[in-house]
Design a protein around this motif. Structure first.
Motif, mmCIF file in Angstrom:
data_model
loop_
_atom_site.group_PDB
_atom_site.id
_atom_site.type_symbol
_atom_site.label_atom_id
_atom_site.label_comp_id
_atom_site.label_asym_id
_atom_site.label_seq_id
_atom_site.Cartn_x
_atom_site.Cartn_y
_atom_site.Cartn_z
ATOM 1 N N THR A 1 25.341 47.992 30.177
ATOM 2 C CA THR A 1 26.164 47.105 30.964
ATOM 3 C C THR A 1 27.746 46.629 30.093
ATOM 4 O O THR A 1 28.718 46.590 30.945
ATOM 5 C CB THR A 1 25.593 46.187 32.364
ATOM 6 O OG1 THR A 1 24.712 46.338 32.514
ATOM 7 C CG2 THR A 1 26.734 44.975 32.772
ATOM 8 N N ILE A 2 27.667 45.833 29.544
ATOM 9 C CA ILE A 2 28.248 44.845 28.391
ATOM 10 C C ILE A 2 29.504 46.215 28.198
ATOM 11 O O ILE A 2 30.440 46.049 27.636
ATOM 12 C CB ILE A 2 27.565 44.450 27.210
ATOM 13 C CG1 ILE A 2 26.833 43.522 27.721
ATOM 14 C CG2 ILE A 2 28.632 43.939 25.956
ATOM 15 C CD1 ILE A 2 26.174 42.901 26.464
ATOM 16 N N LEU A 3 28.864 47.453 27.337
ATOM 17 C CA LEU A 3 29.877 48.715 26.851
ATOM 18 C C LEU A 3 30.739 49.100 28.336
ATOM 19 O O LEU A 3 31.473 48.755 27.470
ATOM 20 C CB LEU A 3 29.232 49.646 26.419
ATOM 21 C CG LEU A 3 28.485 49.370 25.185
ATOM 22 C CD1 LEU A 3 27.087 50.189 24.779
ATOM 23 C CD2 LEU A 3 29.328 48.969 23.928
ATOM 24 N N GLY A 4 30.176 49.098 29.457
ATOM 25 C CA GLY A 4 30.563 49.332 30.523
ATOM 26 C C GLY A 4 32.148 48.629 31.218
ATOM 27 O O GLY A 4 33.158 49.141 31.417
ATOM 28 N N GLY B 1 34.865 29.070 30.705
ATOM 29 C CA GLY B 1 34.792 29.600 31.724
ATOM 30 C C GLY B 1 33.549 30.350 31.758
ATOM 31 O O GLY B 1 34.014 31.206 33.064
ATOM 32 N N GLY B 2 33.128 31.127 31.209
ATOM 33 C CA GLY B 2 31.697 32.188 31.250
ATOM 34 C C GLY B 2 32.082 32.822 31.722
ATOM 35 O O GLY B 2 31.177 33.922 31.759
ATOM 36 N N GLU B 3 32.976 34.015 30.740
ATOM 37 C CA GLU B 3 32.953 35.328 31.212
ATOM 38 C C GLU B 3 34.096 35.247 29.033
ATOM 39 O O GLU B 3 35.116 34.720 29.136
ATOM 40 C CB GLU B 3 33.789 35.957 31.628
ATOM 41 C CG GLU B 3 32.758 36.240 33.080
ATOM 42 C CD GLU B 3 33.693 37.011 34.276
ATOM 43 O OE1 GLU B 3 34.492 37.314 33.968
ATOM 44 O OE2 GLU B 3 32.744 37.144 35.304
ATOM 45 N N ALA B 4 33.751 36.546 28.812
ATOM 46 C CA ALA B 4 34.697 37.368 27.580
ATOM 47 C C ALA B 4 34.643 38.357 27.665
ATOM 48 O O ALA B 4 34.011 39.142 27.693
ATOM 49 C CB ALA B 4 33.654 36.289 26.613
ATOM 50 N N ARG C 1 33.156 43.603 28.233
ATOM 51 C CA ARG C 1 32.779 41.494 28.990
ATOM 52 C C ARG C 1 31.552 41.504 28.258
ATOM 53 O O ARG C 1 30.346 42.060 28.947
ATOM 54 C CB ARG C 1 33.481 41.474 30.213
ATOM 55 C CG ARG C 1 32.015 41.488 31.789
ATOM 56 C CD ARG C 1 33.401 40.968 32.808
ATOM 57 N NE ARG C 1 32.458 41.958 33.707
ATOM 58 C CZ ARG C 1 32.098 40.194 34.907
ATOM 59 N NH1 ARG C 1 32.726 39.304 34.951
ATOM 60 N NH2 ARG C 1 31.487 41.379 35.859
ATOM 61 N N PHE C 2 31.829 40.057 27.773
ATOM 62 C CA PHE C 2 30.372 39.265 28.162
ATOM 63 C C PHE C 2 30.271 38.639 29.637
ATOM 64 O O PHE C 2 30.771 37.317 29.106
ATOM 65 C CB PHE C 2 30.332 38.287 27.258
ATOM 66 C CG PHE C 2 29.517 39.093 25.574
ATOM 67 C CD1 PHE C 2 28.715 39.669 25.945
ATOM 68 C CD2 PHE C 2 31.043 38.803 24.080
ATOM 69 C CE1 PHE C 2 28.609 40.654 24.219
ATOM 70 C CE2 PHE C 2 30.427 40.062 23.675
ATOM 71 C CZ PHE C 2 29.302 40.540 23.173
ATOM 72 N N ARG C 3 29.168 37.863 30.156
ATOM 73 C CA ARG C 3 29.301 37.315 30.863
ATOM 74 C C ARG C 3 27.692 36.140 30.445
ATOM 75 O O ARG C 3 27.293 36.287 30.296
ATOM 76 C CB ARG C 3 27.962 37.887 31.992
ATOM 77 C CG ARG C 3 29.263 37.974 33.001
ATOM 78 C CD ARG C 3 27.987 38.503 34.317
ATOM 79 N NE ARG C 3 28.322 37.243 35.404
ATOM 80 C CZ ARG C 3 27.925 37.573 36.202
ATOM 81 N NH1 ARG C 3 26.051 38.906 36.352
ATOM 82 N NH2 ARG C 3 26.965 36.198 36.978
ATOM 83 N N VAL C 4 28.445 34.615 30.117
ATOM 84 C CA VAL C 4 28.154 33.959 28.726
ATOM 85 C C VAL C 4 27.251 32.505 29.697
ATOM 86 O O VAL C 4 27.979 32.488 30.943
ATOM 87 C CB VAL C 4 28.628 33.704 27.704
ATOM 88 C CG1 VAL C 4 28.818 34.690 26.620
ATOM 89 C CG2 VAL C 4 30.315 32.734 27.888
#
Length: 233
Positions: free
Chosen positions: A45-48, A154-157, A51-54
């Motif tokens: 999922t991260i590769l696709g 922001g919770g995403e990167a 982005r990170f959901r943190v």
């Protein structure tokens, strides 16, 4: 200007690992569908998505603000090959994830966490800086993570690049994604776009997989087998 962190010693590593699997529990605010994923599924999922959901780590919230879950952080572990072998064999870590250089993590506002006794850790929580520390107490086993964190309010990167992608199986591949290129269905010849009759969009492996080094963890050798970008297609 990049600040140099100096030359690493034998107990340190130049590389930090964001593992997509862990052997412990997860914070209650991590959505259930993410908690239920395997390490491979999370990496896919991260590769696709690139982005990170943190989410906030344990102990990051202020005790006087019950509705505050704390500062979202990307968490990484500092690992030499010897320490990776220990984490996998003795601590149950899954060698799937992304690899960064510690200088790059530091440049993006990250740093090593402090491992503190309960009183000092509580003081940081009250100050709103609990995400920079891990509490140590009797029975605590978290110092082996050698953790670094990067705050992302922001919770995403978004992910522009990585040092390498870490996998435990050289035969594994991420799911293909739309490549933004179109061909005519009958002939396979390139066409300008989706409005062209019989146009079919091509698929390819995600950009981060194609453009990054791939490190395969070999538990028998207790080391990484490193492949150049594009070598594992």
């Amino acid at each position: 200007m990049t600040t140099s962190l100096g030359v690493v010693g034998p107990a340190q590593s130049e590389f930090l690992f964001h593992f997509t699997g862990r052997n412990g529990g997860r914070s209650a605010w991590v959505p259930q569908h993410i908690q239920s994923m395997s390490p491979q599924e999370r990496l896919n999922t991260i590769l696709g998505e690139e982005r990170f959901r943190v989410f906030a780590p344990f102990g990051a919230a202020r005790p006087d603000e019950p509705g505050d879950n704390g500062m979202p952080c990307l968490c990484l572990s500092e690992c030499s090959p010897d320490h990776m072998a220990h984490l996998v064999a003795a601590r149950g870590f899954s060698p799937w994830g992304l690899v960064y250089r510690r200088e790059d993590v530091h440049r993006h506002g990250g740093g090593a966490v402090a491992y503190l006794p309960e009183g000092a850790h509580e003081a940081l929580r009250w100050s709103g800086l609990g995400h920079w520390a891990v509490r140590t107490e009797e029975g605590s086993t978290w110092m082996h993570e050698r953790e670094w964190r990067v705050p992302f309010p922001g919770g995403e990167a978004e992910i522009q690049s990585v040092e390498a992608v870490l996998v435990a199986d050289a035969a594994w591949r991420p799911a293909r994604v739309p490549a933004g290129q179109w061909v005519e269905g009958d002939t396979g010849l390139p066409v300008p776009g989706p409005l062209f009759p019989e146009a079919i969009e091509l698929e390819d492996y995600p950009r981060l997989w194609r453009d990054s080094k791939i490190w395969v963890w070999d538990q028998q050798r207790k080391d990484f087998i490193k492949y150049a970008p594009g070598e594992l297609r």
